[in-house]
Write a protein that holds these residues in place. Structure first.
Motif, mmCIF file in Angstrom:
data_model
loop_
_atom_site.group_PDB
_atom_site.id
_atom_site.type_symbol
_atom_site.label_atom_id
_atom_site.label_comp_id
_atom_site.label_asym_id
_atom_site.label_seq_id
_atom_site.Cartn_x
_atom_site.Cartn_y
_atom_site.Cartn_z
ATOM 1 N N ASP A 105 78.280 -55.493 42.220
ATOM 2 C CA ASP A 105 78.679 -54.107 42.478
ATOM 3 C C ASP A 105 79.369 -54.006 43.835
ATOM 4 N N SER A 163 79.633 -51.703 45.839
ATOM 5 C CA SER A 163 78.868 -50.924 46.819
ATOM 6 C C SER A 163 77.899 -51.783 47.613
ATOM 7 N N GLU A 164 77.632 -53.009 47.163
ATOM 8 C CA GLU A 164 76.667 -53.868 47.844
ATOM 9 C C GLU A 164 77.109 -54.215 49.265
#
Length: 257
Positions: free
Chosen positions: A58, A60-61
């Protein structure tokens, strides 16, 4: 007044493609450091392993890990450094963050992507060298494959510490040992390399060999174990060596394109 820097070098195995589990693991290791330090250094791609498929994680990590680094830096009153796959402006970079206790940070994107593994196909290449000042030391952070390129690492900006984070595999570990020592000698600077241990999902084995060398190439610390290695750097000792042996005065002038 003497200026010194206490550094924790975190050499450990990594969980493949599992940022949350890696953050939990490093939280435990960092909280367990046995003494107060100024800087904590983690390996290259410490939340994922050295992956050529960052799109499977992801995006967003990256921001989540940066927030975690800020929290840990504040909690330990120490800077924390390490690289992660970071997604920005439609592309990934292998980005080293250097986060200070007050939450401020700077970053360096790996210039020499590892073409042998196809890193250049998955990550954009950086083009800016980073020199930062922290607690009386000038630090130049770099990433893994950059170690093979002495022109890029050349000490033209009077740094005190050349710092490499890596996932450097067993078959070429002799080169790692040799080049870390060489970079210290030729740049008359402390040189630290933080590698990982263990075997990744692709079957590559990493033997550690996290190490620190002084400005004359003397080994100050070395480990092949899963552990946190502590080292103290004394700037007055480095200055004494540079004053006595003024090799850097004879540096060649050059520019990079």
């Amino acid at each position: 007044m003497e200026t010194s820097l206490d550094i924790a070098l975190v050499q450990t195995s990594l969980f493949w493609h599992d940022p949350e589990k890696n953050r939990e693991h490093f939280t435990s290791l960092i909280d367990g450091i046995s003494k107060k330090v100024d800087l904590i250094v983690l390996p290259e791609t410490f939340t994922t392993g050295f992956t050529m498929t960052p799109t499977e994680i992801d995006p967003s990590e990256g921001e989540l890990t940066l927030s975690w680094m800020k929290e840990m830096a504040q909690r330990q009153d120490a800077a924390i450094a390490g690289s992660i796959p970071f997604f920005e402006k439609g592309q990934y970079t292998n980005r080293l963050f250097f986060v200070e206790p007050d939450g401020s940070f700077r970053y360096y994107d790996k210039r020499h992507t590892f073409t042998l593994a196809g890193e250049h196909l998955s990550y954009a290449r950086g083009d800016k060298k980073l020199i930062l000042d922290f607690r009386g030391f000038r630090i130049c952070p770099m990433i893994c494959y950059d170690l093979r390129f002495p022109v890029w690492a050349r000490n033209t900006q009077d740094y005190d510490l050349l710092l490499f984070v890596a996932n450097w595999p067993k078959p070429r570990i002799d080169a790692w040992d040799t080049l870390l020592k060489a970079r210290a000698i030729e740049n008359m600077a402390f040189c630290i390399g933080v590698n990982r241990v263990g075997v990744d999902k692709n079957g590559y084995e990493y033997p550690g060999h996290t190490a620190c060398y002084d400005g004359l190439g003397k080994q100050m610390a070395f480990s092949t174990k899963d552990e946190v290695l502590l080292v103290n750097l004394n700037k007055s000792n480095l200055k004494k060596v540079r004053d006595q042996l003024r090799f850097l005065d004879d540096r060649d002038a050059f520019t990079l394109q």
